[in-house]
Design a protein around this motif. Structure first.
Motif, PDB file in Angstrom:
ATOM      1  N   TYR B 202     -15.409  16.233   2.558  1.00 30.99           N
ATOM      2  CA  TYR B 202     -16.182  15.021   2.327  1.00 30.99           C
ATOM      3  C   TYR B 202     -15.743  14.261   1.077  1.00 30.99           C
ATOM      4  N   CYS B 203     -14.909  14.877   0.255  1.00 34.14           N
ATOM      5  CA  CYS B 203     -14.582  14.262  -1.031  1.00 34.14           C
ATOM      6  C   CYS B 203     -13.483  13.211  -0.881  1.00 34.14           C
ATOM      7  N   ASP B 204     -13.464  12.249  -1.819  1.00 32.47           N
ATOM      8  CA  ASP B 204     -12.378  11.266  -1.827  1.00 32.47           C
ATOM      9  C   ASP B 204     -11.061  11.949  -2.183  1.00 32.47           C
ATOM     10  N   ARG B 205     -11.096  12.710  -3.252  1.00 34.95           N
ATOM     11  CA  ARG B 205      -9.906  13.466  -3.633  1.00 34.95           C
ATOM     12  C   ARG B 205     -10.333  14.877  -4.007  1.00 34.95           C
ATOM     13  N   VAL B 206      -9.443  15.825  -3.814  1.00 35.20           N
ATOM     14  CA  VAL B 206      -9.770  17.188  -4.214  1.00 35.20           C
ATOM     15  C   VAL B 206      -8.645  17.788  -5.038  1.00 35.20           C
ATOM     16  N   SER B 207      -9.027  18.661  -5.951  1.00 37.32           N
ATOM     17  CA  SER B 207      -8.023  19.453  -6.654  1.00 37.32           C
ATOM     18  C   SER B 207      -8.304  20.898  -6.281  1.00 37.32           C
ATOM     19  N   ILE B 208      -7.264  21.674  -6.135  1.00 35.24           N
ATOM     20  CA  ILE B 208      -7.462  23.088  -5.817  1.00 35.24           C
ATOM     21  C   ILE B 208      -6.910  23.933  -6.955  1.00 35.24           C
ATOM     22  N   MET B 209      -7.780  24.727  -7.514  1.00 35.00           N
ATOM     23  CA  MET B 209      -7.366  25.592  -8.623  1.00 35.00           C
ATOM     24  C   MET B 209      -7.064  26.986  -8.118  1.00 35.00           C
ATOM     25  N   VAL B 210      -5.940  27.514  -8.553  1.00 36.23           N
ATOM     26  CA  VAL B 210      -5.620  28.903  -8.240  1.00 36.23           C
ATOM     27  C   VAL B 210      -5.172  29.553  -9.540  1.00 36.23           C
ATOM     28  N   GLU B 211      -5.804  30.626  -9.886  1.00 29.87           N
ATOM     29  CA  GLU B 211      -5.474  31.375 -11.097  1.00 29.87           C
ATOM     30  C   GLU B 211      -5.322  30.500 -12.340  1.00 29.87           C
ATOM     31  N   GLY B 212      -6.288  29.625 -12.548  1.00 33.32           N
ATOM     32  CA  GLY B 212      -6.321  28.850 -13.796  1.00 33.32           C
ATOM     33  C   GLY B 212      -5.515  27.568 -13.780  1.00 33.32           C
ATOM     34  N   LYS B 213      -4.719  27.367 -12.715  1.00 30.63           N
ATOM     35  CA  LYS B 213      -3.911  26.135 -12.657  1.00 30.63           C
ATOM     36  C   LYS B 213      -4.336  25.275 -11.474  1.00 30.63           C
ATOM     37  N   ILE B 214      -4.142  23.973 -11.623  1.00 29.94           N
ATOM     38  CA  ILE B 214      -4.368  23.101 -10.470  1.00 29.94           C
ATOM     39  C   ILE B 214      -3.102  23.096  -9.628  1.00 29.94           C
ATOM     40  N   GLU B 215      -3.202  23.606  -8.400  1.00 33.18           N
ATOM     41  CA  GLU B 215      -2.010  23.756  -7.572  1.00 33.18           C
ATOM     42  C   GLU B 215      -1.842  22.604  -6.593  1.00 33.18           C
ATOM     43  N   ALA B 216      -2.905  21.867  -6.343  1.00 30.74           N
ATOM     44  CA  ALA B 216      -2.791  20.732  -5.435  1.00 30.74           C
ATOM     45  C   ALA B 216      -3.844  19.717  -5.820  1.00 30.74           C
ATOM     46  N   LEU B 217      -3.495  18.419  -5.699  1.00 31.48           N
ATOM     47  CA  LEU B 217      -4.456  17.387  -6.040  1.00 31.48           C
ATOM     48  C   LEU B 217      -4.128  16.146  -5.230  1.00 31.48           C
ATOM     49  N   ASP B 218      -4.999  15.808  -4.288  1.00 26.73           N
ATOM     50  CA  ASP B 218      -4.768  14.605  -3.479  1.00 26.73           C
ATOM     51  C   ASP B 218      -5.986  14.361  -2.603  1.00 26.73           C
ATOM     52  N   THR B 219      -5.869  13.357  -1.707  1.00 27.86           N
ATOM     53  CA  THR B 219      -6.963  13.164  -0.756  1.00 27.86           C
ATOM     54  C   THR B 219      -6.884  14.287   0.277  1.00 27.86           C
ATOM     55  N   PRO B 220      -8.021  14.643   0.872  1.00 25.75           N
ATOM     56  CA  PRO B 220      -7.999  15.705   1.885  1.00 25.75           C
ATOM     57  C   PRO B 220      -6.986  15.407   2.981  1.00 25.75           C
ATOM     58  N   LYS B 221      -6.921  14.139   3.377  1.00 19.18           N
ATOM     59  CA  LYS B 221      -6.015  13.764   4.451  1.00 19.18           C
ATOM     60  C   LYS B 221      -4.566  14.055   4.086  1.00 19.18           C
ATOM     61  N   LYS B 222      -4.160  13.611   2.899  1.00 15.75           N
ATOM     62  CA  LYS B 222      -2.770  13.821   2.495  1.00 15.75           C
ATOM     63  C   LYS B 222      -2.457  15.299   2.328  1.00 15.75           C
ATOM     64  N   LEU B 223      -3.432  16.058   1.816  1.00 17.05           N
ATOM     65  CA  LEU B 223      -3.187  17.499   1.658  1.00 17.05           C
ATOM     66  C   LEU B 223      -2.991  18.151   3.020  1.00 17.05           C
ATOM     67  N   LYS B 224      -3.807  17.728   3.988  1.00 21.03           N
ATOM     68  CA  LYS B 224      -3.691  18.315   5.323  1.00 21.03           C
ATOM     69  C   LYS B 224      -2.339  17.940   5.947  1.00 21.03           C
ATOM     70  N   ASP B 225      -1.938  16.686   5.734  1.00 21.04           N
ATOM     71  CA  ASP B 225      -0.624  16.269   6.236  1.00 21.04           C
ATOM     72  C   ASP B 225       0.487  17.066   5.568  1.00 21.04           C
ATOM     73  N   GLN B 226       0.363  17.188   4.262  1.00 16.90           N
ATOM     74  CA  GLN B 226       1.393  17.878   3.493  1.00 16.90           C
ATOM     75  C   GLN B 226       1.581  19.323   3.972  1.00 16.90           C
ATOM     76  N   PHE B 227       0.474  19.989   4.272  1.00 18.19           N
ATOM     77  CA  PHE B 227       0.574  21.387   4.706  1.00 18.19           C
ATOM     78  C   PHE B 227       0.606  21.513   6.228  1.00 18.19           C
ATOM     79  N   LYS B 228       0.556  20.353   6.908  1.00 18.50           N
ATOM     80  CA  LYS B 228       0.611  20.306   8.378  1.00 18.50           C
ATOM     81  C   LYS B 228      -0.467  21.175   9.017  1.00 18.50           C
TER      82      LYS B 228
END
Lengths: 368, 244, 300
Positions: B202-228
């Motif tokens: 539901y968010c406009d943009r999301v960041s995903i943190m893994v082990e203290g670092k931000i590993e991904a940051l974009d709109t949900p749509k672009k992230l889904k496209d990026q990871f197919k």
């Protein structure tokens, strides 16, 4: 049986891994007994007094020596006239003044009677009372010594003799009380907390949905504390014998048995508390308010039951601790045996059975 | 139209002894944006959020929230943000009205202002009838809607939501998100921390943190496209797998 | 039948937690109870695990009556309550050993069954349970619930508060357990997990909305759902709600799930309407219904 042993093993892990409960278990008894033994005491020690001796003869000299030789009093000053008494008190150092009348010795010989006025500072009435009692008893001792060889036909001298605790050591009064409190605390509070903790964690649900029978859960909870409470009882008795030189006149074996009985009474109370409380916090509150306060206030530990108003005296009969304190004092101070304590023992036993029955009735094999 | 940033974070780091809980994270959040801050338990989300709301001092880096520096103006930040958590929201033993009055009071709203806000809030949620009921007796979904509204009482620039809709029924959840869209539309920035990936969608943009670092940051749509993949859940799974 | 419920009702004081619940779980089935918090899932579990009495109705688990034969049930089921009920101050191994002992067995005896799960946490076997991550606690709690080789396994919200990776692994574990012949009743508030069950019951406010296979449940969704996107989400929702033909409007991630009152209509009309409402970047596409759509339709 193996299930049961596994359960007990787990209980010991809980106890030894929780610093808080370890402290309550072992730190508290030692701290309490030392605290009550040394600090909170109603006995007097080296109370400073002043002497106003109008006669200054052999008898008064002897009496003064006798008083200053006791460890209860030390003589701070000698006053020369009545007018200075008030000033001496106001300085705040002295708690009592002994005022010997003129011609003390002479009066004693001639009229068989002489007067000492004992003036005490009654801002603290308990202490004042104790001081005057102590002085009285010293005077009476002195009189007794003097009259040993003479037969006086005409005089009735009331002789107060403090028996069982001739030195009026208050620690002897406190040890049974403290022991009662500690056994109660460790047994009732710790078991009720450890049972409610399982409820809070949700593990009680799993235990219930297991072939472990409910009474096994309860007994399993209780056994470690019987064991630990016994250790506590031994520690307290050893401390009182070796540090406070408290005598144990009666049978140690009987003392042990009665302690086990009282521990079991307390444990069943703990179980009962756990059946009515859902959280550790409630269990703790009920243990403190419902058990500790009555034990301290109504068991005769601090306030004598005989001087309580009648309704409270009746309530005190229902407090297990009262009976245990009577038993303890009987065994430790009077050295009496079961032949004189069977009534108290029976009352405790009946109470225990009643609590066990109630707990079994209250203990739910389901969540409701 | 270039929107202003209300959160700016640069190389923000938090160490606990030797352990780096948050490792040099950098991002910004724009005014009126719904920003999802995702990560597994223990990834450092909560630590990072505590720094942003001014209750934990960063070890190093820079961060500005609502225009205030987290190092020097933590107290000003607290006045300009709202906070709502699923774990603690409202006092169960106070009525709805009493809760509103209490929270309005701690944010320094005047009595008449609180009264006015209370009426508006109850009307908007359609809860006039339960205004004098204890919050504890209300369904979870209602509580959450009230508590979100309460976090907006003092008109903060940013609202921090901590796992706001976990466990709520699907319809109430939608109503909740409609409320979020509405306040975002009015210019409030929404910062959502969660480990529920469906909340992330539901968010406009999301960041995903893994082990203290931000590993991904974009709109949900672009992230889904990026990871197919089709869902944020799968994005997260792929990301976690790559890290391992 | 492994689990049978007939007309089960249960109330707490004022609240009706369960209203006339009946369903059956077959031998070796993976059955999901799907519903939000407060739907009555936990109450149902507690009745089936003999922890609570139902006010009305009867229930059987593994052939035993939950009231009369509660002892037999307690021997034969594994139960994992909502919060991972572990002893936080015991180590991983001590927890497992304890639960093995109280069920009269040993870790070695049933190691085969829990091996898959336990090997993942075995490296931490000397760590206290309180110090484990959510995912590891979940695995340990499952191992503990399985250690006595139960016929039926009750898992109350096992994936709540656990990260997506652990959730996925957890469902894979359940599938493997099922292959070993265990009947599993699992509850979850996550609609997306429903698809992983053989059959599911949708439950809300103490009532069963529907029971079927996940595929059948979505197949029976009565309407066509459209995924509608636009640049302003809030305006999009308002406009769709104001649209005279709209039947339901639910935000669904980056899109809105929209259904229309009409069975046949021109998508272009809708698009034009939305653009007239000052929306840009409007996209409309039909999409497959999800369990969640069905749930909302039924709960409406």
């Amino acid at each position: 049986m193996k299930r049961f042993l596994g359960f007990i093993e787990k209980e010991f892990y809980h106890i030894f891994r929780d610093k808080r409960s370890l402290f309550i278990l072992f730190g508290m008894p030692i701290a309490q007994i030392l605290l009550f033994g040394f600090a909170i005491t109603n006995e007097i020690n080296n109370v400073e007094i002043a002497i106003l001796d109008h006669s200054k003869d052999a008898t008064t000299g002897e009496i003064i020596n006798k008083i200053s030789a006791s460890k209860y009093f030390s003589i701070n000053q000698f006053i020369e006239q009545e007018a200075d008494i008030e000033a001496a008190f106001k300085k705040g150092k002295i708690k009592a003044v002994l005022n010997f009348e003129n011609d003390f010795s002479k009066n004693l010989v001639k009229e068989k009677q002489a007067t000492i006025q004992v003036i005490t500072d009654a801002t603290d009435p308990n202490t004042a009372n104790t001081i005057s009692n102590y002085i009285n008893s010293i005077l009476q001792n002195y009189q007794l010594d003097q009259n040993k060889d003479i037969k006086i036909v005409y005089q009735i001298v009331p002789q107060t003799r403090m028996i069982y605790n001739p030195e009026l050591k208050s620690v002897f009064m406190f040890v049974p009380g403290v022991m009662t409190i500690i056994l109660m605390l460790v047994s009732a509070m710790m078991t009720s907390i450890s049972i409610t903790r399982e409820k809070e964690l949700g593990t009680m649900e799993i235990l219930l949905v297991s072939p472990l029978k409910p009474f096994q859960v309860i007994i399993g909870k209780v056994v470690p504390y019987i064991f630990l409470s016994m250790i506590n009882a031994v520690v307290i008795i050893l401390l009182s014998i070796f540090i406070f030189k408290m005598p144990v006149q009666g049978s140690l074996f009987l003392l042990g048995l009665e302690s086990v009985l009282f521990i079991i009474t307390s444990l069943t109370l703990g179980i009962l508390i756990s059946t009515i409380s859902a959280t550790q916090q409630t269990a703790m509150m009920i243990s403190l308010m419902g058990l500790m306060l009555p034990v301290i206030l109504l068991s005769g530990f601090i306030f004598p039951i005989s001087s309580m108003p009648a309704p409270l005296q009746i309530i005190s009969h229902f407090i297990p601790a009262k009976w245990f304190i009577i038993i303890l004092k009987g065994i430790m101070l009077k050295g009496v045996g079961i032949s004189l304590l069977w009534k108290e023992t029976l009352i405790l036993l009946a109470m225990t059975l009643f609590f066990i029955g109630l707990s079994i009735k209250k203990y739910k094999i389901r969540l409701e | 139209m270039k929107k202003t940033n209300v959160i700016e974070v640069e190389n923000l780091t938090k160490m606990f002894g030797d352990f780096t809980a948050v490792n040099a994270i950098t991002f910004e959040v724009k005014k009126g944006e719904i920003f999802g801050f995702l990560g597994a338990n223990g990834a450092g989300k909560t630590t990072a959020m505590k720094m942003l709301i001014g209750i934990s001092k960063p070890t190093s880096g820079k961060a500005k929230v609502a225009g205030f520096d987290v190092f020097t103006h933590a107290e000003d930040i607290k006045k300009n943000i709202g906070y709502m958590s699923q774990k603690f929201a409202l006092y169960d033993d106070l009525t709805v009205k009493e809760n509103i009055t209490f929270f309005g009071g701690i944010y320094g709203l005047s009595r008449p202002k609180i009264k006015e806000k209370t009426i508006a809030l109850l009307e908007e949620l359609g809860l006039q009838e339960v205004a004098n009921q204890l919050v504890g007796s209300l369904p979870l979904g209602w509580k959450q809607k009230i508590s979100f509204s309460v976090s907006l009482l003092h008109e903060p620039q940013i609202v921090f939501l901590d796992e706001p809709t976990g466990g709520v029924d699907p319809i109430t959840r939608r109503q909740f998100w409609e409320m979020i869209y509405k306040s975002a539309n009015q210019g409030t920035t929404i910062f959502v921390t969660t480990h529920y990936m469906d909340e992330a969608e539901y968010c406009d943009r999301v960041s995903i943190m893994v082990e203290g670092k931000i590993e991904a940051l974009d709109t949900p749509k672009k992230l889904k496209d990026q990871f197919k993949v089709d869902s944020m859940n799968e994005v997260f799974l792929k990301l976690a797998r790559n890290i391992e | 039948m492994s689990i049978t419920l007939q007309h089960i009702s249960k109330s707490y004081k004022k609240v009706e937690a369960l209203k006339d619940i009946s369903f059956e779980v077959k031998e070796n089935e993976l059955f999901g109870l799907i519903g939000p918090d407060g739907a009555g899932k936990t109450t149902l579990f507690r009745i089936l695990t003999t922890l609570l009495f139902a006010d009305e109705g009867t229930a059987n688990v593994a052939g035993f009556d939950v009231v009369k034969d509660y002892k037999a049930i307690r021997q034969n089921v594994g139960y994992m309550p909502g919060k991972f009920s572990l002893y936080q101050d015991l180590t991983v191994e001590e927890n497992l050993k304890f639960f093995a002992t109280i069920f009269g067995t040993t870790i070695d005896e049933n190691y085969e069954l829990i091996k898959d799960i336990y090997v993942q946490i075995e490296p931490f076997k000397n760590r206290r349970a309180g110090k484990l991550s959510g995912g590891m606690k979940q695995k340990l709690a499952l191992s503990c619930a399985l250690i006595h080789k139960p016929k039926v396994l009750f898992l109350d919200e096992p994936t709540t508060g656990v990260d997506p990776v652990s959730r996925k692994e957890f469902w894979e574990m359940l599938k493997r357990l099922q292959q070993k012949g265990i009947t599993i009743l699992v509850s979850t508030p996550y609609m997306d997990e429903a698809a992983l069950c053989d059959r599911i019951a949708l439950i809300q406010d103490g009532k069963i909305l529907k029971i079927d296979t996940p595929e059948a449940i979505v197949k029976h969704y009565p309407k066509t759902i459209y995924n509608i996107g636009a640049n302003n989400m809030y305006q999009l929702i308002l406009s769709l709600n104001a649209y005279e033909h709209s039947y339901s409007v639910y935000p669904f991630g980056e899109f809105v799930h929209y259904t229309d009152q009409r069975t046949n209509f021109e998508l272009n009309d809708l698009k034009k309407y939305l653009e007239a409402e000052n929306l840009t970047g409007v996209s409309i596409q039909s999409t497959k219904p999800t369990i969640e759509d069905t749930f909302m339709e039924l709960a409406k």
